[in-house]
Write a protein that holds these residues in place. Structure first.
Motif, PDB file in Angstrom:
ATOM      1  N   GLY A  60       0.754  -1.225   0.062  1.00  0.00           N
ATOM      2  CA  GLY A  60      -0.033  -0.107   0.163  1.00  0.00           C
ATOM      3  C   GLY A  60       0.702   1.416   0.050  1.00  0.00           C
ATOM      4  N   ALA A  61       0.348   2.272  -0.632  1.00  0.00           N
ATOM      5  CA  ALA A  61       0.992   3.534  -0.836  1.00  0.00           C
ATOM      6  C   ALA A  61       0.792   4.270   0.612  1.00  0.00           C
ATOM      7  N   GLY A  62       1.751   5.132   0.926  1.00  0.00           N
ATOM      8  CA  GLY A  62       1.873   5.683   2.076  1.00  0.00           C
ATOM      9  C   GLY A  62       2.606   5.238   3.074  1.00  0.00           C
ATOM     10  N   TRP A  63       3.051   4.064   3.061  1.00  0.00           N
ATOM     11  CA  TRP A  63       3.992   3.200   4.147  1.00  0.00           C
ATOM     12  C   TRP A  63       5.291   2.842   3.482  1.00  0.00           C
ATOM     13  N   ARG A  64       6.170   2.806   4.544  1.00  0.00           N
ATOM     14  CA  ARG A  64       7.587   2.334   4.207  1.00  0.00           C
ATOM     15  C   ARG A  64       7.630   0.736   4.732  1.00  0.00           C
ATOM     16  N   HIS A  65       7.729  -0.301   3.392  1.00  0.00           N
ATOM     17  CA  HIS A  65       7.707  -1.602   3.981  1.00  0.00           C
ATOM     18  C   HIS A  65       9.033  -2.360   3.933  1.00  0.00           C
ATOM     19  N   ALA A  66       9.165  -3.392   4.586  1.00  0.00           N
ATOM     20  CA  ALA A  66      10.630  -3.894   4.900  1.00  0.00           C
ATOM     21  C   ALA A  66      10.371  -5.317   4.715  1.00  0.00           C
ATOM     22  N   LEU A  67      11.373  -5.825   3.995  1.00  0.00           N
ATOM     23  CA  LEU A  67      11.165  -7.528   3.982  1.00  0.00           C
ATOM     24  C   LEU A  67      12.517  -8.153   4.869  1.00  0.00           C
ATOM     25  N   LEU A  68      12.286  -8.585   6.110  1.00  0.00           N
ATOM     26  CA  LEU A  68      12.987  -9.039   7.000  1.00  0.00           C
ATOM     27  C   LEU A  68      12.747 -10.270   7.706  1.00  0.00           C
ATOM     28  N   ASP A  69      11.946 -11.077   7.280  1.00  0.00           N
ATOM     29  CA  ASP A  69      11.521 -12.122   7.823  1.00  0.00           C
ATOM     30  C   ASP A  69      12.593 -13.346   8.013  1.00  0.00           C
ATOM     31  N   LEU A  70      13.724 -13.251   7.334  1.00  0.00           N
ATOM     32  CA  LEU A  70      15.000 -14.065   7.458  1.00  0.00           C
ATOM     33  C   LEU A  70      16.015 -13.660   8.723  1.00  0.00           C
ATOM     34  N   ASP A  71      15.811 -12.543   9.054  1.00  0.00           N
ATOM     35  CA  ASP A  71      16.768 -12.003  10.025  1.00  0.00           C
ATOM     36  C   ASP A  71      16.621 -12.727  11.497  1.00  0.00           C
ATOM     37  N   PRO A  72      18.013 -13.330  11.994  1.00  0.00           N
ATOM     38  CA  PRO A  72      17.761 -13.861  13.101  1.00  0.00           C
ATOM     39  C   PRO A  72      17.103 -13.202  14.639  1.00  0.00           C
ATOM     40  N   VAL A  73      17.305 -11.904  14.561  1.00  0.00           N
ATOM     41  CA  VAL A  73      16.938 -10.994  15.641  1.00  0.00           C
ATOM     42  C   VAL A  73      15.519 -10.910  15.461  1.00  0.00           C
ATOM     43  N   VAL A  74      15.105 -10.950  14.432  1.00  0.00           N
ATOM     44  CA  VAL A  74      13.476 -10.563  14.073  1.00  0.00           C
ATOM     45  C   VAL A  74      12.893 -11.919  14.602  1.00  0.00           C
ATOM     46  N   GLN A  75      13.274 -12.898  14.100  1.00  0.00           N
ATOM     47  CA  GLN A  75      12.732 -14.295  14.284  1.00  0.00           C
ATOM     48  C   GLN A  75      12.688 -14.621  15.900  1.00  0.00           C
ATOM     49  N   ALA A  76      13.741 -14.133  16.812  1.00  0.00           N
ATOM     50  CA  ALA A  76      13.774 -14.511  17.937  1.00  0.00           C
ATOM     51  C   ALA A  76      12.817 -13.568  18.755  1.00  0.00           C
ATOM     52  N   THR A  77      12.598 -12.378  18.148  1.00  0.00           N
ATOM     53  CA  THR A  77      11.612 -11.529  18.817  1.00  0.00           C
ATOM     54  C   THR A  77      10.245 -11.898  18.526  1.00  0.00           C
ATOM     55  N   CYS A  78       9.818 -12.702  17.363  1.00  0.00           N
ATOM     56  CA  CYS A  78       8.556 -13.121  17.203  1.00  0.00           C
ATOM     57  C   CYS A  78       8.569 -14.448  18.201  1.00  0.00           C
ATOM     58  N   ARG A  79       9.447 -14.827  18.979  1.00  0.00           N
ATOM     59  CA  ARG A  79       9.287 -15.747  19.907  1.00  0.00           C
ATOM     60  C   ARG A  79       9.380 -15.585  21.325  1.00  0.00           C
ATOM     61  N   LEU A  80       9.427 -14.213  21.477  1.00  0.00           N
ATOM     62  CA  LEU A  80       9.681 -13.789  23.085  1.00  0.00           C
ATOM     63  C   LEU A  80       8.313 -14.529  23.756  1.00  0.00           C
ATOM     64  N   PRO A  81       8.598 -15.129  24.803  1.00  0.00           N
ATOM     65  CA  PRO A  81       7.570 -15.951  25.809  1.00  0.00           C
ATOM     66  C   PRO A  81       6.187 -15.166  25.926  1.00  0.00           C
ATOM     67  N   PRO A  82       6.202 -13.781  26.469  1.00  0.00           N
ATOM     68  CA  PRO A  82       5.086 -13.100  26.691  1.00  0.00           C
ATOM     69  C   PRO A  82       4.280 -12.967  25.375  1.00  0.00           C
ATOM     70  N   LEU A  83       4.750 -12.694  24.365  1.00  0.00           N
ATOM     71  CA  LEU A  83       4.368 -12.777  22.970  1.00  0.00           C
ATOM     72  C   LEU A  83       3.926 -13.879  22.680  1.00  0.00           C
ATOM     73  N   LEU A  84       4.230 -15.010  22.789  1.00  0.00           N
ATOM     74  CA  LEU A  84       3.515 -16.356  22.426  1.00  0.00           C
ATOM     75  C   LEU A  84       2.607 -16.696  23.582  1.00  0.00           C
ATOM     76  N   GLY A  85       2.803 -16.197  24.719  1.00  0.00           N
ATOM     77  CA  GLY A  85       1.852 -16.796  25.649  1.00  0.00           C
ATOM     78  C   GLY A  85       0.488 -16.111  25.283  1.00  0.00           C
ATOM     79  N   ALA A  86       0.591 -14.605  25.043  1.00  0.00           N
ATOM     80  CA  ALA A  86      -0.671 -13.889  24.556  1.00  0.00           C
ATOM     81  C   ALA A  86      -1.284 -14.855  23.379  1.00  0.00           C
ATOM     82  N   ALA A  87      -0.483 -14.899  22.318  1.00  0.00           N
ATOM     83  CA  ALA A  87      -1.151 -15.774  21.223  1.00  0.00           C
ATOM     84  C   ALA A  87      -1.708 -17.196  21.602  1.00  0.00           C
ATOM     85  N   ALA A  88      -1.119 -17.779  22.634  1.00  0.00           N
ATOM     86  CA  ALA A  88      -1.669 -18.973  22.989  1.00  0.00           C
ATOM     87  C   ALA A  88      -3.072 -18.918  23.722  1.00  0.00           C
ATOM     88  N   ARG A  89      -2.947 -17.881  24.575  1.00  0.00           N
ATOM     89  CA  ARG A  89      -4.341 -17.579  25.362  1.00  0.00           C
ATOM     90  C   ARG A  89      -5.345 -17.172  24.447  1.00  0.00           C
TER      91      ARG A  89
END
Length: 222
Positions: A60-89
Motif C-alpha cells: 500500500g502507498a503511504g507506508w515504508r515496507h521492509a522485507l526482513l523475515d529471515l533476520d535472526p533477531v527478528v525471528q527471536a523477537t517473534c518468539r518472545l515468551p510473553p508474546l507467544l503466551g498472549a497468542a496461545a491464550r
C-alpha cells in the motif's frame, strides 16, 4: 499438525495479563523486547526496505515496507515468551508464526479507517514497536472489546502511546487502525501474525503472494 515437528510448549501469561487480554481483546507488553536487540531490529528494518519489485504483490502507498523475515533477531523477537503466551491464550490450541514484515507510516501518511483483519478467522496479530509511538507519529488506535458496538465508531477508540520495545498483541478481529503521521517522526514496527495449525494448508497456499520466505514449520502449543 505438521508431520515430524515436535511442538514447542508455550508458557502461560501471568494472571493479570491474561485477565486484561480476555477483557479487552488486546494486550500492550511494555518493554518486552530486550534493550540489546532494539538497534539490531531497526537495522534489519532499514536494510529490508527495497524496491517495489522485491514484493510479489504491491504494498500500500503511504507506508515504508521492509522485507526482513529471515533476520535472526527478528525471528527471536517473534518468539518472545510473553508474546507467544498472549497468542496461545487467544488461540487456545496449536498455532504457528505465519508471517512478519516491517511497516512504517510515511510523513503525512498512514491513517487507516478502523477495521478488522480476521475476516472471521481466528488469527492473532502483533505490532513490535521499534521507535517511540504517539498520536503524532502514526500510533495505533484500538476499540477495546467491552466498547465494541459492532460498527466502527471513532469516539470509542483509544490511541496508544509508548516506547521502542513495546509489543501490542491483539485479536485480529478487534477494531483497530493506524493514525496519521503528522510529525514525520519515524515509527518503525514489525507486523506479525499467528495462525491456528488447522489453517496451515490454506496459509501455505498463499506464501508466495505474501512474500513469506522464512520457515514456518514450528508449531506452538499452550
Amino acid at each position: 499438525m505438521t508431520d515430524l515437528v515436535t511442538p514447542t510448549k508455550v508458557a502461560p501469561l501471568e494472571a493479570a495479563q491474561a485477565a486484561a487480554l480476555d477483557r479487552d481483546g488486546y494486550l500492550l507488553l511494555r518493554g518486552a523486547v530486550p534493550q540489546a536487540w532494539r538497534e539490531s531490529l531497526r537495522a534489519a528494518f532499514d536494510a529490508g526496505v527495497g524496491p517495489p519489485e522485491q514484493w510479489a504483490v504491491a504494498r500500500g502507498a503511504g507506508w515504508r515496507h521492509a522485507l526482513l523475515d529471515l533476520d535472526p533477531v527478528v525471528q527471536a523477537t517473534c518468539r518472545l515468551p510473553p508474546l507467544l503466551g498472549a497468542a496461545a491464550r487467544m488461540l487456545d490450541g496449536p498455532f504457528f508464526l505465519s508471517q512478519v514484515e516491517g511497516r512504517e507510516p510515511l510523513p503525512g501518511q498512514g491513517h487507516q479507517v478502523l477495521h478488522r483483519d480476521g475476516a472471521g478467522r481466528k488469527v492473532v496479530s502483533a505490532l513490535v514497536f521499534l521507535d517511540a509511538y504517539t498520536p503524532d507519529n502514526g500510533a495505533t488506535r484500538v476499540v477495546p472489546r467491552p466498547l465494541d458496538q459492532g460498527e466502527p465508531d471513532e469516539t470509542l477508540s483509544l490511541t496508544l502511546s509508548g516506547e521502542a520495545g513495546d509489543i501490542l498483541v491483539f485479536d485480529a478481529d478487534l477494531l483497530h487502525g493506524a493514525t496519521l503521521n503528522r510529525s514525520g517522526a519515524r515509527r518503525r514496527s514489525l507486523l506479525l501474525s499467528f495462525v491456528p495449525e488447522v489453517h496451515r494448508a490454506s496459509d501455505d497456499a498463499c506464501r508466495a503472494i505474501r512474500s513469506v520466505r522464512m520457515d514456518t514449520s514450528e508449531v506452538f502449543v499452550p
